[in-house]
Write an enzyme that holds these catalytic residues in place. Structure first.
Site, PDB file in Angstrom:
ATOM      1  N   LYS A  65      40.311  28.034  46.446  1.00 29.35           N
ATOM      2  CA  LYS A  65      41.435  28.072  46.131  1.00 29.35           C
ATOM      3  C   LYS A  65      42.604  28.558  46.477  1.00 29.35           C
ATOM      4  CE  LYS A  65      39.127  27.670  41.342  1.00 29.35           C
ATOM      5  NZ  LYS A  65      39.585  28.449  40.391  1.00 29.35           N
ATOM      6  N   GLY A 129      41.198  37.130  40.312  1.00 32.42           N
ATOM      7  CA  GLY A 129      41.880  35.565  40.734  1.00 32.42           C
ATOM      8  C   GLY A 129      42.320  34.682  39.471  1.00 32.42           C
ATOM      9  N   ALA A 130      41.033  34.798  38.951  1.00 26.16           N
ATOM     10  CA  ALA A 130      40.869  34.390  37.559  1.00 26.16           C
ATOM     11  C   ALA A 130      41.807  34.791  36.414  1.00 26.16           C
ATOM     12  CB  ALA A 130      39.541  34.012  37.183  1.00 26.16           C
ATOM     13  N   HIS A 153      40.850  50.493  39.442  1.00 28.98           N
ATOM     14  CA  HIS A 153      42.213  50.631  38.431  1.00 28.98           C
ATOM     15  C   HIS A 153      43.709  50.377  39.846  1.00 28.98           C
ATOM     16  CE1 HIS A 153      45.004  51.840  35.621  1.00 28.98           C
ATOM     17  NE2 HIS A 153      45.811  52.768  36.519  1.00 28.98           N
ATOM     18  N   TYR A 215      30.773  30.810  31.078  1.00 22.83           N
ATOM     19  CA  TYR A 215      29.991  30.069  29.894  1.00 22.83           C
ATOM     20  C   TYR A 215      28.436  29.621  30.263  1.00 22.83           C
ATOM     21  CZ  TYR A 215      31.038  26.135  33.239  1.00 22.83           C
ATOM     22  OH  TYR A 215      31.120  25.027  33.785  1.00 22.83           O
TER      23      TYR A 215
HETATM   24  P1  ATR Z   1      37.858  35.818  40.463  1.00 22.12           P
HETATM   25  O1  ATR Z   1      38.313  34.682  41.444  1.00 22.12           O
HETATM   26  O2  ATR Z   1      36.379  35.056  39.818  1.00 22.12           O
HETATM   27  O3  ATR Z   1      38.449  36.738  39.134  1.00 22.12           O
HETATM   28  P2  ATR Z   1      37.129  37.565  42.176  1.00 22.12           P
HETATM   29  O4  ATR Z   1      38.397  37.950  42.492  1.00 22.12           O
HETATM   30  O5  ATR Z   1      36.095  37.974  42.895  1.00 22.12           O
HETATM   31  O6  ATR Z   1      36.820  36.687  41.422  1.00 22.12           O
HETATM   32  O7  ATR Z   1      37.393  38.879  41.357  1.00 22.12           O
HETATM   33  C1  ATR Z   1      36.070  39.680  40.031  1.00 22.12           C
HETATM   34  C2  ATR Z   1      37.212  40.255  39.386  1.00 22.12           C
HETATM   35  O8  ATR Z   1      35.748  40.655  38.529  1.00 22.12           O
HETATM   36  C3  ATR Z   1      37.751  41.432  39.369  1.00 22.12           C
HETATM   37  O9  ATR Z   1      38.234  42.504  39.005  1.00 22.12           O
HETATM   38  C4  ATR Z   1      36.086  42.814  39.693  1.00 22.12           C
HETATM   39  O10 ATR Z   1      36.931  44.184  39.801  1.00 22.12           O
HETATM   40  P3  ATR Z   1      36.849  45.300  40.624  1.00 22.12           P
HETATM   41  O11 ATR Z   1      38.254  44.560  41.288  1.00 22.12           O
HETATM   42  O12 ATR Z   1      36.986  46.187  40.717  1.00 22.12           O
HETATM   43  O13 ATR Z   1      35.979  44.471  41.486  1.00 22.12           O
HETATM   44  C5  ATR Z   1      35.150  42.523  38.488  1.00 22.12           C
HETATM   45  N1  ATR Z   1      34.232  42.913  38.574  1.00 22.12           N
HETATM   46  C6  ATR Z   1      33.026  42.138  39.103  1.00 22.12           C
HETATM   47  N2  ATR Z   1      32.310  42.650  38.899  1.00 22.12           N
HETATM   48  C7  ATR Z   1      32.519  43.758  37.684  1.00 22.12           C
HETATM   49  C8  ATR Z   1      31.856  44.280  36.861  1.00 22.12           C
HETATM   50  N3  ATR Z   1      30.432  44.816  36.906  1.00 22.12           N
HETATM   51  N4  ATR Z   1      32.112  45.350  36.089  1.00 22.12           N
HETATM   52  C9  ATR Z   1      32.896  45.388  36.026  1.00 22.12           C
HETATM   53  N5  ATR Z   1      34.416  44.526  36.672  1.00 22.12           N
HETATM   54  C10 ATR Z   1      33.764  44.274  37.525  1.00 22.12           C
END
Ligand code: ATR
Length: 273
Positions: A65, A129-130, A153, A215
């Site tokens: 994306k 990204g989501a 954070h 999901y």
């Molecule tokens: P997407 O595009 O699906 O949002 P991404 O950009 O890789 O995927 O983001 C994943 C999000 O899930 C991030 O906010 C990540 O937190 P970090 O910024 O600290 O990496 C969060 N995330 C992934 N695994 C997690 C976990 N076990 N507990 C809490 N947050 C998690």
């Protein structure tokens, strides 16, 4: 026949062909919709080839994306805000228009479940990204407050700073979260590792609405956890998948398909009902 497809890696299990084929049947549009799974470093070439060979439009999913965002000729305002493209349309004058329908799909699905967003207090978990794609459409619904909490954070702080011109959005650490939220949206990918975002159970109450963008055939880990702690209204991301697709279909074909029946058929296909 007009050709569309979804690019992703992996994409074999994508439900987009199923959904768009039903939309086309329902609206009596002649089109075919397929799958493409280029190697991660061959996406740009595959995209060019698809349009060179007469493709009319495509969806883009993980992990392409952000790359698609850099490859199109023009961006819709919502794609620009999201920093990512999930829908590309070849316009009549030969321009590749990049759009992002994910956030609109989320809001449409929340509304179809009867969730009130205006004047509500929303907690958004995750800052990837989501989350980025969801922020502008959520803020456009005029919540009274939107708090972003993320494991890292600083990423939540950056997102809040970037979107604060659009509404009352702030960042808090998971430990700082307090009070009554009306809606919690889980945009993290924690469930993919079978993990949970570190949310205090005390934040869950009977009148809260819980939305997980993930999901599956059964409850996601986050939905199970929220139910255990008393949440009565829980929703997973299947409806968002169908709604973002309906929005993409509308961009391409200028006609909006109905989603209720398609969602029901998708659930049946997945063995959920
Ligand atoms: P997407 O595009 O699906 O949002 P991404 O950009 O890789 O995927 O983001 C994943 C999000 O899930 C991030 O906010 C990540 O937190 P970090 O910024 O600290 O990496 C969060 N995330 C992934 N695994 C997690 C976990 N076990 N507990 C809490 N947050 C998690």
């Amino acid at each position: 026949m007009d050709r569309y497809l979804v690019f992703g890696h992996p994409v074999r299990h994508s439900k987009s062909p199923f959904i768009h084929t039903l939309f086309a049947r329902q609206t009596q549009q002649e089109l075919e919709y397929g799958l493409a799974e280029p190697a991660v470093d061959e996406f740009a070439q595959a995209l060019c080839t698809f349009f060179d060979q007469g493709g009319k439009g495509c969806n883009i999913t993980v992990p392409f994306k952000e790359q698609a965002f850099t490859l199109v000729d023009r961006l819709s305002p919502r794609a620009k805000r999201a920093g990512a493209v999930n829908t590309i349309k070849l316009t009549d004058d030969g321009v590749l228009l990049g759009d992002n329908t994910d956030g609109a799909g989320l809001v449409a699905d929340l509304k179809s479940h009867g969730v009130t967003l205006a004047d509500s207090r929303i907690l958004l978990l995750g800052a990837g990204g989501a989350a980025r794609g969801a922020l502008a459409p959520l803020l456009a619904e005029l919540p009274s407050e939107l708090v972003i909490a993320n494991r890292t954070h600083t990423k939540a702080q950056q997102l809040a700073a970037e979107f604060c011109d659009l509404g009352p959005v702030t960042a808090q650490t998971y430990e700082q979260l307090a009070g009554l939220f009306d809606l919690v949206i889980n945009s993290t990918s924690a469930s993919l590792q079978g993990e949970l975002p570190p949310l205090a159970p005390a934040l869950i109450h009977t009148d809260i609405a819980i939305y997980d963008m993930m999901y599956g055939a059964s409850d996601t880990a986050f939905i199970s956890w929220a139910k255990q702690h008393g949440a009565r209204q829980t929703m997973d991301g299947l409806g968002m998948l169908v709604e973002q697709a309906a929005e993409a279909f509308t961009v391409w074909r200028g006609i909006r398909p109905g989603t209720k029946q398609v969602l029901r058929e998708l659930k049946r296909n997945l063995g959920v009902i």
